[in-house]
Enzyme design. Structure first.
Site, PDB file in Angstrom:
ATOM      1  CG  ASP A 178      46.849  31.550  42.133  1.00  0.00           C
ATOM      2  OD1 ASP A 178      45.823  31.818  42.760  1.00  0.00           O
ATOM      3  OD2 ASP A 178      47.008  31.840  40.937  1.00  0.00           O
ATOM      4  CG  ASP A 402      44.712  34.864  33.196  1.00  0.00           C
ATOM      5  OD1 ASP A 402      45.138  35.697  34.007  1.00  0.00           O
ATOM      6  OD2 ASP A 402      43.525  34.844  32.798  1.00  0.00           O
TER       7      ASP A 402
END
Length: 463
Positions: A178, A402
């Protein structure tokens, strides 16, 4: 707990699916796969093989395995291999009495038992980390590139060099998930821009940090670097696809890094996009209307991660990466099984009805990424499952959150992202759709029992 207190790992009676994958590579034997050439002229170090997963078992993290086995039904997957995440400097030595990098590597050598074994480690601590997702912000500020190099990457590389001559150990390093795609999609003047991503593009520390990690880790003879390449629901559109490949090549040739430091790329890390969509494809049309025009696909070129990974691999090679690079797909949470999984194509009345009735992806929007409700375990880790794909892997350990669904004070540098809040109605990055997140989630990386149970229930293939 101390090194000796870790639960003993029980060798599986069967060879893993990775080892079975040796058959797929049996007709592509080279000098390097036979270990007849040295990676660094050291006779104790074998040259890198074309696909490190073929003919090898993969490391089972005993800490994750114990947590999984303690869950009802968890023993069914407790011996699956998962990634070891180094998400802060302290993780290198171990936090809260847990295993550090050397502990894991010692355990990996023991698990190998004289046969090839892949150890999967996630390098994840860039300055200004995750500039578009507060839940996984890191400990280093946007300008702390020197700390990243000296206190993080250099220390990891030095430890890995201690194990460089373990002839049966192959280290698969997943590099900074990411990060680089954010410099394409979430910077000005795009409506999805964030000030944090603008800062990281301007100061160059994502490119500097990733290139440094590639060069330092790539100098260790048994390390295989895989750069994170997002997923089809992020960079599958025309204006993101080529620009991302160009940025990756720029990064891989920045500083002392070269394309030879890149063994491949990984897609869908810690995400939920399906590996394949079995009931429809990007080439379908309904009454003369392409599925690309449907609300769900929204002019993307891809509808699943495998076709994206294969197509993006070709794009990467065209920019100058080596022609033998391989792709990994994280399948840990993208199965989407259970009673809601379509059994066949949707109605052909119109393109939206067709796509909505066909897609196994159960998310509200492809941009949703946090603790997705209804998700299930995906394909089990497997070597060489398709052309250009080195392996299906479980890099994100199933059961690890997450991000927190509410603000939780912590000393890990992790913020609160509304995309992890089940009441959140979205932002431009998910086209202002509800988040689809589960409630009562803990901080990212912490154990989330309710999610683990749902992943078991919705596994596809079923357990």
């Amino acid at each position: 707990m101390s090194r000796t207190e870790h639960p003993p790992h029980r060798r599986r009676a069967r060879r893993s699916a990775f080892a079975a994958g040796a058959l797929a590579g049996a007709f592509a034997i080279t000098l390097s796969t036979l270990g007849m050439a040295s990676a660094n002229d050291d006779p104790g170090t074998l040259a890198r093989v074309d696909n490190p997963y073929v003919g090898a078992d993969v490391y089972v993290n005993p800490e994750w395995s114990a947590r999984a086995a303690a869950e009802p039904g968890g023993s069914a997957i407790a011996n699956e291999p998962t990634g070891v995440w180094l998400d802060r400097i302290a993780a290198i030595e171990g936090v809260n009495g847990g295993m550090g990098l050397r502990d894991h590597l010692d355990e990996a050598v023991e698990q190998a038992g004289g046969s090839p074994l892949v150890f999967q480690v996630v390098i994840y601590n860039l300055p200004g980390r995750d500039c578009s997702a507060l839940a996984s912000n890191g400990e280093l500020g946007a300008t702390e590139i020197d700390r990243y190099k000296t206190e993080y990457i250099d220390v990891i590389a030095d430890i890995l060099r201690e194990y460089e001559n373990e002839a049966n150990l192959r280290v698969s390093a997943v590099i900074e998930i990411d990060s680089l795609p954010n410099l394409v999609t979430n910077v000005s003047p795009r409506p999805t821009a964030t000030p944090q991503c603008d800062t990281m593009k301007a100061n160059g520390n994502y490119v500097e940090g990733v290139s440094y990690a590639l060069s330092e880790l790539g100098s260790v003879g048994n390390v295989y670097n895989y750069i994170d390449a997002g997923h089809y629901g992020w960079i599958g559109w025309d204006d993101n696809f080529g620009a991302s490949a160009d940025l990756f090549h720029q990064t891989a040739t920045h500083g002392e890094a070269t394309v030879d430091d890149v063994h491949g790329f990984i897609v869908n890390t810690a995400n939920y996009g399906p590996t394949t969509e079995p009931h429809y494809s990007i080439n379908d049309s309904i009454n003369g209307t392409s599925v690309r025009q449907s609300t769900w696909v929204d002019w993307n070129r891809y509808v699943d991660n495998q076709s994206f990974a294969q197509g993006f691999r070709q794009e990467l090679v065209s920019t100058g990466f080596n022609s033998n690079i391989g792709m990994l797909i994280d399948t840990s949470r993208n199965g989407w099984g259970g009673s809601d999984r379509p059994a066949g194509p949707g109605p052909r009345t119109d393109v939206n009805a067709y796509v909505e009735g066909s897609r196994v992806d159960g998310r509200i929007h492809a941009g949703n990424w946090c603790n997705q409700a209804g998700a299930g375990l995906g394909e089990r880790p497997t070597a060489a499952p398709a052309s250009g794909i080195d392996a299906y892997v479980w890099i994100k350990p199933p059961g690890e959150s997450d991000g927190a669904s509410r603000e939780i004070p912590n000393d890990e540098g992790k913020g609160f992202d509304r995309m992890c809040d089940p009441t959140y109605q979205g932002n431009p990055r998910n086209n202002n759709n509800p988040s689809g997140a589960l409630p009562d989630a803990p901080l990212s990386g912490h154990w989330f029992s309710a999610q683990f149970q749902e992943l078991l229930d919705n596994a596809y293939p079923p357990l």
